[in-house]
Design an enzyme around this catalytic site. Structure first.
Site, PDB file in Angstrom:
ATOM      1  N   CYS A 136      -0.620   4.089   2.140  1.00 52.36           N
ATOM      2  CA  CYS A 136      -0.413   3.934   3.587  1.00 52.36           C
ATOM      3  C   CYS A 136       1.045   4.187   3.985  1.00 52.36           C
ATOM      4  CB  CYS A 136      -0.774   2.517   4.047  1.00 52.36           C
ATOM      5  SG  CYS A 136      -2.211   1.813   3.273  1.00 52.36           S
ATOM      6  N   ASP A 137       1.978   3.710   3.181  1.00 57.73           N
ATOM      7  CA  ASP A 137       3.371   3.668   3.622  1.00 57.73           C
ATOM      8  C   ASP A 137       4.341   4.558   2.842  1.00 57.73           C
ATOM      9  OD1 ASP A 137       2.675   1.749   5.530  1.00 57.73           O
ATOM     10  OD2 ASP A 137       2.801   0.146   4.057  1.00 57.73           O
TER      11      ASP A 137
ATOM     12  N   CYS B  66       0.817  -1.219   0.000  1.00 53.32           N
ATOM     13  CA  CYS B  66       0.000   0.000   0.000  1.00 53.32           C
ATOM     14  C   CYS B  66       0.851   1.269   0.000  1.00 53.32           C
ATOM     15  CB  CYS B  66      -0.927  -0.011   1.209  1.00 53.32           C
ATOM     16  SG  CYS B  66      -1.990   1.432   1.286  1.00 53.32           S
TER      17      CYS B  66
END
Ligand code: NDP
Length: 317
Positions: A146-147, A143
């Site tokens: 997300c990261d 992701c």
């Protein structure tokens, strides 16, 4: 004894929907507006894949695009407005009972329903190599949204050749100094517009005909990848700080194995009315769609499933 029985009796719902992605939420909007008082079970990835994406540019009605998480949140609110109940839990068992179906939730509760709409979606595919497991969350991720921010000023690789790989790469250039897409073929399957953007971006590079056979690290974090050339078998190494996987998805159908008809990849087989092989069980969204896998088709199939569930209930009464 009778009183005790009354207290323990499980309410038979009219419609239970599994999944809070856009398919599940759209099914909930339609079922709620049909006065079916649907109960939606969130599942492990609340909000579905749209919560892991950024700009959605092809959902009709948003000329300037819309953020994936915002789109799904709006759908949820819309469903709630008409009386949908959302429950955070995960269905772990499914069985047919007299007059409907029973689900066991991981929280321990049993719930029953006359109709079920399965909109459990699909989850990111992993490479399945031991070193990937070792460095999950320590440089290996599925992701970018997300990261990505953890890789400011660093170099990363993205694995895959579809739209997701293109999208993730673009997003990662906000943070990383260089993004190298590693693809096992010598051409992408991604749409032309996404490829054009990718090739125009100075920070994006591609390494054709290679697959990652090992994630390299210092025990704490990723330091590189070992590659195998798919044409000549040559093994090389590439330094990198992060590995982003964008190699497709696997449908979430584990609890239906041996119960619902699945295709060879595990997707639920539906007819054009979103009906499964069991009367009263419908499926919508990515869990039954290996071909389109778009937010708009997921929403459309959620609408169909809810309308068919309503029709089925009317026929039973
Ligand atoms: P896809 O299935 O389209 O692509 C997966 C890619 O990963 C392929 O290039 C495939 O290679 C590669 N791959 C699969 N398994 C492996 C493996 N084990 N090792 C190495 N490479 C592997 O998935 P996407 O997630 O990219 O897209 C799914 C759907 O979502 C598509 O319909 C896409 O159009 C849509 N989408 C749309 C977006 C948008 O419009 N904004 C954004 C993202 C996705 P190969 O090509 O060799 O099979």
């Amino acid at each position: 004894m009778f009183k005790y029985y009354l207290l323990c009796r499980i309410v038979m719902e009219k419609v239970i929907i599994l999944g809070t992605g856009i398919a599940g939420c759209t099914a909930a909007i339609y079922a709620a507006r049909a006065n079916l008082n649907p109960l939606v079970i969130s599942g492990p990835e609340d909000g579905g894949q749209l919560t892991l994406t950024t700009d959605v540019e092809n959902f009709p009605g948003f000329p300037d695009g819309v953020q994936g998480p915002a789109l799904v949140e709006m759908c949820k609110k819309q469903a709630e407005r008409f009386g949908t109940r959302f429950k955070v839990d995960i269905a772990s068992e499914f069985k047919k009972i007299k007059g409907g179906f029973e689900l066991l939730l991981m929280g321990g509760e049993k719930i029953q329903t006359k109709t079920l709409i399965v909109a459990t979606g699909a989850s990111a595919r992993w490479l399945g190599i031991p070193s990937e497991e070792k460095y999950k969350g320590r440089g290996v991720t599925t992701c970018a949204v997300c990261d990505g921010a953890f890789f400011k000023g660093k170099e990363v690789v993205v694995i895959g050749g579809g739209d997701s790989a293109m999208e993730e790469s673009q997003f990662l250039t906000k943070f990383a100094t260089k993004v190298t897409v590693i693809h096992r073929k010598d051409s992408f399957r991604a749409s032309k517009i996404m490829q054009d953007r990718f090739f125009k971006n100075q920070k994006c590079k591609v390494l054709w005909d290679n697959e990652v056979v090992e994630i390299l690290g210092d025990g704490k974090k990723v330091t590189g990848v070992k590659l195998k050339n798919t044409k000549n078998g040559k093994i090389t190494e590439l330094k990198t700080d992060g590995v982003f996987l964008a190699i497709g998805h696997i449908p979430n159908t584990k609890i239906f194995e041996g119960k619902l008809d699945l295709d060879e990849k595990g997707y639920i087989k539906t007819d054009r009315f979103m009906k499964t092989n069991i009367a009263g069980v419908f499926a919508a969204g990515d869990v039954q769609d290996v071909r389109y896998r778009q937010a708009i088709t997921a929403a459309g199939s959620g609408c169909q499933a809810a309308m068919e569930a309503e029709k089925y209930l009317a026929e039973q009464e």
